[in-house]
Scaffold this active site. Sequence first.
Site, PDB file in Angstrom:
ATOM      1  N   ASP A 193     -26.853 -11.690  25.934  1.00 31.04           N
ATOM      2  CA  ASP A 193     -28.313 -11.947  25.386  1.00 31.04           C
ATOM      3  C   ASP A 193     -28.418 -13.334  24.967  1.00 31.04           C
ATOM      4  O   ASP A 193     -27.358 -14.022  24.520  1.00 31.04           O
ATOM      5  CB  ASP A 193     -28.431 -11.008  24.304  1.00 31.04           C
ATOM      6  CG  ASP A 193     -28.746  -9.543  24.573  1.00 31.04           C
ATOM      7  OD1 ASP A 193     -28.299  -9.212  25.866  1.00 31.04           O
ATOM      8  OD2 ASP A 193     -29.091  -8.836  23.895  1.00 31.04           O
ATOM      9  N   ASP A 194     -29.607 -14.035  25.014  1.00 29.85           N
ATOM     10  CA  ASP A 194     -30.037 -15.194  24.251  1.00 29.85           C
ATOM     11  C   ASP A 194     -30.104 -16.370  25.131  1.00 29.85           C
ATOM     12  O   ASP A 194     -30.238 -17.528  24.668  1.00 29.85           O
ATOM     13  CB  ASP A 194     -29.411 -15.229  22.800  1.00 29.85           C
ATOM     14  CG  ASP A 194     -30.093 -14.079  21.786  1.00 29.85           C
ATOM     15  OD1 ASP A 194     -30.868 -13.253  22.142  1.00 29.85           O
ATOM     16  OD2 ASP A 194     -29.640 -14.172  20.688  1.00 29.85           O
ATOM     17  N   HIS A 245     -35.492 -10.932  28.092  1.00 25.69           N
ATOM     18  CA  HIS A 245     -35.220 -10.879  26.628  1.00 25.69           C
ATOM     19  C   HIS A 245     -36.302 -11.326  25.730  1.00 25.69           C
ATOM     20  O   HIS A 245     -36.247 -11.613  24.674  1.00 25.69           O
ATOM     21  CB  HIS A 245     -33.900 -11.760  26.222  1.00 25.69           C
ATOM     22  CG  HIS A 245     -33.249 -11.064  25.202  1.00 25.69           C
ATOM     23  ND1 HIS A 245     -33.369  -9.501  24.647  1.00 25.69           N
ATOM     24  CD2 HIS A 245     -32.696 -11.732  24.003  1.00 25.69           C
ATOM     25  CE1 HIS A 245     -32.646  -9.603  23.584  1.00 25.69           C
ATOM     26  NE2 HIS A 245     -32.223 -10.751  23.068  1.00 25.69           N
ATOM     27  N   HIS A 256     -38.593 -13.994  21.343  1.00 27.48           N
ATOM     28  CA  HIS A 256     -37.448 -12.971  20.788  1.00 27.48           C
ATOM     29  C   HIS A 256     -37.873 -12.339  19.452  1.00 27.48           C
ATOM     30  O   HIS A 256     -37.360 -12.643  18.253  1.00 27.48           O
ATOM     31  CB  HIS A 256     -36.237 -13.998  20.412  1.00 27.48           C
ATOM     32  CG  HIS A 256     -34.884 -13.090  19.969  1.00 27.48           C
ATOM     33  ND1 HIS A 256     -34.368 -12.413  18.881  1.00 27.48           N
ATOM     34  CD2 HIS A 256     -33.933 -12.758  20.818  1.00 27.48           C
ATOM     35  CE1 HIS A 256     -33.442 -12.003  18.976  1.00 27.48           C
ATOM     36  NE2 HIS A 256     -32.751 -12.128  20.275  1.00 27.48           N
ATOM     37  N   TYR A 274     -33.114  -7.348  19.006  1.00 23.67           N
ATOM     38  CA  TYR A 274     -32.883  -6.592  17.731  1.00 23.67           C
ATOM     39  C   TYR A 274     -32.762  -4.946  18.256  1.00 23.67           C
ATOM     40  O   TYR A 274     -32.565  -4.275  17.648  1.00 23.67           O
ATOM     41  CB  TYR A 274     -33.613  -6.504  16.666  1.00 23.67           C
ATOM     42  CG  TYR A 274     -33.965  -8.179  16.342  1.00 23.67           C
ATOM     43  CD1 TYR A 274     -33.242  -8.825  15.627  1.00 23.67           C
ATOM     44  CD2 TYR A 274     -35.158  -8.587  16.753  1.00 23.67           C
ATOM     45  CE1 TYR A 274     -33.370 -10.344  15.314  1.00 23.67           C
ATOM     46  CE2 TYR A 274     -35.575  -9.882  16.458  1.00 23.67           C
ATOM     47  CZ  TYR A 274     -34.794 -10.710  15.586  1.00 23.67           C
ATOM     48  OH  TYR A 274     -35.146 -11.927  15.440  1.00 23.67           O
ATOM     49  N   HIS A 288     -23.434 -11.651  23.055  1.00 27.53           N
ATOM     50  CA  HIS A 288     -24.218 -12.993  23.168  1.00 27.53           C
ATOM     51  C   HIS A 288     -23.477 -14.055  23.719  1.00 27.53           C
ATOM     52  O   HIS A 288     -22.461 -14.397  23.579  1.00 27.53           O
ATOM     53  CB  HIS A 288     -24.716 -13.226  21.771  1.00 27.53           C
ATOM     54  CG  HIS A 288     -25.715 -12.142  21.125  1.00 27.53           C
ATOM     55  ND1 HIS A 288     -25.019 -11.130  20.728  1.00 27.53           N
ATOM     56  CD2 HIS A 288     -26.886 -12.076  21.312  1.00 27.53           C
ATOM     57  CE1 HIS A 288     -26.024 -10.109  20.169  1.00 27.53           C
ATOM     58  NE2 HIS A 288     -27.212 -10.626  20.551  1.00 27.53           N
TER      59      HIS A 288
END
Length: 447
Positions: A148-149, A199, A203, A241, A304
């Site tokens: 992720d991210d 994603h 965020h 989250y 991540h």
Amino acid sequence: MPSVRSFALLAAAALLSSAAAHPHDGHDHEVNRALPDTWFQPRDHPVYNLFPRDDSFPEIGSEEWAAGLPTDSKYDVNNLPKEWLDALDAAVAAGKIPDIPTTTLDGNPVYPNNLDPMSPEICSSTYKCPDPDLIWDAPDGTFAASFDDGPTEGSPLLYDFLQQNNIAVTHFMIGLNILYGPELFKRAFYELQGDIAVHTWSHPYLTTLTNKELLAEFGYTLEIIRRSTNGRLAKFMRPPYGDGDKRVAAIAKHVFGLTVVIWNQDTEDWSIGQEGGTTRDKVNQDLEKWITGSKSPGLVILEHELTNDTSGAFMQAYPLIQQNGWNFVSLARMDGGSAYLNADGPTGDVKPASVAQFNADTSAGGESSSSSAAGSATSSTPAKPTSSAGSGVNSRGPGTESSSKTSSSAGSSQTGSGASQDPNSAASVSRSGLLTGLSALVAALVL
């Protein structure tokens, strides 16, 4: 909450990545191929009227490429593309979008009037309500890899390792991080043939957003991925989250054709080094426990591409994945399908067709820049953001995940064309013992 990294740190990481030994054959990244006859969603699904299917695309990272996209986490929900708003209205009118109130943040998202987040009407993924319409597990014996991210300054180390081992993973990317990290995006998609998934744009905690704000978070991220992949529409979305409910999932599915993915194991790697957070040793121990444990169900682990520690934990664990006989695949391919609604994969064909155009006049604040994704742009190159794109506070409660931070500038890592071999094929995964050993040694020394 991870801090916003400086331009210098991102640029240094990207330069380190470009200095590494990457094989390149000098081929152009731009791949224009025809769409297959069969798409993941029915051809009458609204998503196919929400985005253009152009014959050509602007250079990734150019002003034309960025035209009409928000440059931060603020966007005018009353100035979204008409096609998106019409699709939402139609889904609401058809009874497909449940009328669930938005939450407020009190550590975890809280519903008003003491509404039960575990009720079947709400079924909050933040509180681990087992909604069968969401993906939680991989097939037995399958390690479904995802990060992720991205893209961030922590991405190059991971990308080097993926390339050295000739493996692909699913990258759940933040739209703003793509906007400010186009070179790293190009490496992930074109060179590594990674699978790109949504994603969100900035965020946030999704259950705190209105229906129109959800349109913006999903739609803008899909649009920048589409512009950057020669027209591909991402199939999967992971909520930041892990925060979602029946309303969030319904808008993702019925407006944009997205399938929501959560996880069944959480490393909490994003919190390494933070006060009250986990440690690298704890992440390593958890990964070893899960990898050497039961293969039923298969593993969907939250990891991540944020820092050398988050990437390094996976790198250290990878030999264990091989040694324990897991079927290692990119999460988006674990069902034998594609990461995209309208293409077979990163090298699958994409065919232009006449559909509604994304109107770049619908940028944040209504600044006019272009009439379509491929039109001429008058806007300037977006300025780097000065604060975290995430709109929520970090929570250590159920369903938590890393807070977003937006890459401050494009990395300068060198790019090249992807290998023709499927990085997740059996031959690719079954690398020689020497390569695996060297990779583990490098991870141990560097990390």
